[in-house]
Design an enzyme around this catalytic site. Structure first.
Site, short mmCIF file in Angstrom:
data_model
loop_
_atom_site.label_atom_id
_atom_site.label_comp_id
_atom_site.label_asym_id
_atom_site.label_seq_id
_atom_site.Cartn_x
_atom_site.Cartn_y
_atom_site.Cartn_z
N GLN A 212 48.91 30.71 -14.62
CA GLN A 212 47.64 30.71 -13.87
C GLN A 212 47.74 29.96 -12.55
OE1 GLN A 212 44.84 29.27 -16.78
NE2 GLN A 212 44.45 31.32 -17.53
N ASN A 213 48.84 29.26 -12.31
CA ASN A 213 49.00 28.60 -11.01
C ASN A 213 49.23 29.67 -9.95
OD1 ASN A 213 50.22 27.16 -8.67
ND2 ASN A 213 49.91 25.40 -10.04
N ARG A 214 48.57 29.52 -8.83
CA ARG A 214 48.59 30.57 -7.81
C ARG A 214 49.65 30.35 -6.73
NH1 ARG A 214 42.33 29.75 -7.01
NH2 ARG A 214 43.10 27.65 -7.31
#
Length: 159
Positions: free
Chosen positions: A39-41
């Site tokens: 989920q880290n962009r």
């Protein structure tokens, strides 16, 4: 719990900018590579800024960084931390970023988020004498920043 960073920087003699996070997340420490939480962009933002495909594997991520002349590391070598929470970081010991700057052609430093900026200014700026530009965190915890807004703010690294 005291945690060691566990892996070194990605860089080569062609690297021109350095992006520093604070400390790898639990997921990143498990994978022994940066920004491993799905989920880290971070990887989506860098790909959009550089107009490249989003790298998927560790090998692709390393190659992508080197192609783009981007070095990647973290401010912290070890610290006390609860899970992946930057707000829980205590007793931080810094990585030797001054060494990396001396050994490379890096001329600009960017930090990913407020905690990395705070720790860079406190622990590293006196040694590096190179101010870092604070960028908004790519963490999923930074929900106030949409992906398009992050990409727009991070475009500064491509200049």
């Amino acid at each position: 719990m005291r945690v060691e960073h566990g892996f070194g920087p990605v860089w080569d003699e062609h690297s021109r900018i350095l992006i520093l996070g604070s400390m790898p997340s639990v997921k990143s420490r498990e994978q022994r590579f940066y920004y491993g939480h799905p989920q880290n962009r971070f990887w989506k933002v860098l790909a959009a800024v550089t107009k490249a495909a989003v790298p998927e594997t560790v090998a692709q991520k390393q190659a992508f960084l080197l192609e783009q002349r981007i070095a990647l590391w973290d401010v912290i070598a070890s610290c006390e931390i609860q899970g992946s929470s930057d707000s829980s970081i205590r007793e931080a010991q810094a990585n030797d970023v001054a060494w990396l700057l001396r050994e490379s052609g890096i001329t600009r430093v960017y930090v990913n988020g407020g905690k990395a900026a705070q720790l860079y200014d406190k622990l590293l700026l006196p040694k590096t004498e190179l101010a870092a530009v604070r960028l908004p965190s790519t963490s999923p915890a930074n929900a106030a920043w949409s992906l398009p807004r992050l990409v727009d703010a991070w475009r500064v690294i491509a200049q």
